[in-house]
Design a protein around this motif. Structure first.
Motif, PDB file in Angstrom:
ATOM      1  N   ASP A 139      -5.975   7.478 -13.746  1.00  0.00           N
ATOM      2  CA  ASP A 139      -5.180   7.028 -12.597  1.00  0.00           C
ATOM      3  C   ASP A 139      -5.487   5.562 -12.327  1.00  0.00           C
ATOM      4  O   ASP A 139      -6.615   5.108 -12.498  1.00  0.00           O
ATOM      5  CB  ASP A 139      -5.521   7.837 -11.339  1.00  0.00           C
ATOM      6  N   LEU A 140      -4.456   4.855 -11.893  1.00  0.00           N
ATOM      7  CA  LEU A 140      -4.601   3.450 -11.539  1.00  0.00           C
ATOM      8  C   LEU A 140      -4.100   3.291 -10.107  1.00  0.00           C
ATOM      9  O   LEU A 140      -3.037   3.811  -9.760  1.00  0.00           O
ATOM     10  CB  LEU A 140      -3.749   2.591 -12.484  1.00  0.00           C
ATOM     11  N   PHE A 141      -4.876   2.621  -9.285  1.00  0.00           N
ATOM     12  CA  PHE A 141      -4.524   2.417  -7.882  1.00  0.00           C
ATOM     13  C   PHE A 141      -4.489   0.928  -7.583  1.00  0.00           C
ATOM     14  O   PHE A 141      -5.429   0.203  -7.903  1.00  0.00           O
ATOM     15  CB  PHE A 141      -5.585   3.035  -6.946  1.00  0.00           C
ATOM     16  N   VAL A 201       0.128   1.516  -4.489  1.00  0.00           N
ATOM     17  CA  VAL A 201       0.734   2.292  -5.571  1.00  0.00           C
ATOM     18  C   VAL A 201      -0.363   3.092  -6.262  1.00  0.00           C
ATOM     19  O   VAL A 201      -1.468   2.595  -6.453  1.00  0.00           O
ATOM     20  CB  VAL A 201       1.407   1.365  -6.616  1.00  0.00           C
ATOM     21  N   GLN A 202      -0.012   4.312  -6.660  1.00  0.00           N
ATOM     22  CA  GLN A 202      -0.901   5.128  -7.496  1.00  0.00           C
ATOM     23  C   GLN A 202      -0.114   5.493  -8.743  1.00  0.00           C
ATOM     24  O   GLN A 202       1.041   5.941  -8.649  1.00  0.00           O
ATOM     25  CB  GLN A 202      -1.336   6.394  -6.770  1.00  0.00           C
ATOM     26  N   TYR A 203      -0.727   5.299  -9.927  1.00  0.00           N
ATOM     27  CA  TYR A 203      -0.056   5.593 -11.181  1.00  0.00           C
ATOM     28  C   TYR A 203      -0.885   6.591 -11.969  1.00  0.00           C
ATOM     29  O   TYR A 203      -2.063   6.354 -12.260  1.00  0.00           O
ATOM     30  CB  TYR A 203       0.138   4.300 -11.990  1.00  0.00           C
ATOM     31  N   SER A 235      -9.380   4.612 -12.645  1.00  0.00           N
ATOM     32  CA  SER A 235     -10.320   5.736 -12.625  1.00  0.00           C
ATOM     33  C   SER A 235     -10.183   6.541 -13.907  1.00  0.00           C
ATOM     34  O   SER A 235      -9.091   6.799 -14.394  1.00  0.00           O
ATOM     35  CB  SER A 235     -10.087   6.619 -11.397  1.00  0.00           C
ATOM     36  N   GLY A 236     -11.320   6.871 -14.441  1.00  0.00           N
ATOM     37  CA  GLY A 236     -11.418   7.694 -15.650  1.00  0.00           C
ATOM     38  C   GLY A 236     -12.759   8.390 -15.540  1.00  0.00           C
ATOM     39  O   GLY A 236     -12.991   9.146 -14.601  1.00  0.00           O
ATOM     40  N   VAL A 277     -13.050  -1.739 -10.830  1.00  0.00           N
ATOM     41  CA  VAL A 277     -12.048  -2.704 -10.373  1.00  0.00           C
ATOM     42  C   VAL A 277     -11.694  -3.583 -11.568  1.00  0.00           C
ATOM     43  O   VAL A 277     -12.571  -4.203 -12.162  1.00  0.00           O
ATOM     44  CB  VAL A 277     -12.586  -3.547  -9.191  1.00  0.00           C
ATOM     45  N   VAL A 278     -10.389  -3.608 -11.934  1.00  0.00           N
ATOM     46  CA  VAL A 278      -9.954  -4.391 -13.089  1.00  0.00           C
ATOM     47  C   VAL A 278      -9.184  -5.656 -12.695  1.00  0.00           C
ATOM     48  O   VAL A 278      -8.815  -6.439 -13.558  1.00  0.00           O
ATOM     49  CB  VAL A 278      -9.125  -3.538 -14.086  1.00  0.00           C
TER      50      VAL A 278
END
Length: 191
Positions: free
Chosen positions: A22-24, A34-36, A80-81, A86-87
């Motif tokens: 997931d990417l937030f 946004v949540q992906y 998240s994995g 934080v990217v």
């Protein structure tokens, strides 16, 4: 980053292609934008941005449109994995356009000293000119708004600016010279 109210901004991830489930995109470390979900290729937009947000599924960038001052803040991308990291991180400040300043002048009696006043919003500068020489000045507010009085060639410039916009008022040196000449003629006529 500084942007003008009503403009758009694209925020990109800074990690080439992070591995994630997931990417937030998050503002101020607590509110999701946004949540992906990478597995389902599904995204969820949060209501505060109603139609003003675009998420790019290939680059993971976030575009905010029709920016409002309330969009100012710290934007982070969290992937998240196995762990959350934080990217990307951006501090965005959305600012109103500056108001046009006002440049006025006043002639001192019996001399060719001219006082200039440059006003913009809550800031003001007073400067003096004698014949063709004017004192240049600048002040900065705690919020980063700059008011300056400068001379460029035969033009006196009062500039009111912030990091995204500026407005000016100008006065030609010829006007000051004419004031001095008129004052001098008035003295001759009295004598």
């Amino acid at each position: 980053m500084f942007r003008l109210v009503g403009s758009s901004v694209q925020l990109d991830i800074q990690d080439p292609k992070p591995e994630f489930h997931d990417l937030f995109w998050v503002i101020n470390r607590e509110n999701n934008v946004v949540q992906y979900d990478n597995k389902r290729k599904n995204m969820m937009y949060y209501s505060d941005y109603g139609g003003r947000v675009e998420f790019n599924e290939e680059t993971y960038s976030l575009t905010l449109k029709n920016l409002q001052k309330t969009d100012s803040g710290l934007y982070e991308v969290r992937a998240s994995g196995d762990e959350v990291r934080v990217v990307a991180e951006y501090r965005l400040s959305v600012l109103d356009p500056e108001e046009a300043p006002v440049l006025t002048h006043q002639l001192s009696r019996d001399t060719c000293n001219i006082t200039l006043t440059c006003r913009g919003h809550d800031l003001s500068i007073n400067s003096s000119c004698y014949k063709e020489t004017c004192e240049e000045k600048e002040v900065t507010s705690p919020g980063g708004v700059i008011l300056s009085l400068s001379v460029s060639g035969s033009t006196i410039i009062c500039n009111h600016s912030n990091p995204v916009s500026w407005k000016t008022d100008v006065l030609e040196m010829k006007e000051l010279e004419r004031l001095c000449a008129d004052e001098g003629e008035g003295e001759d006529k009295v004598n």
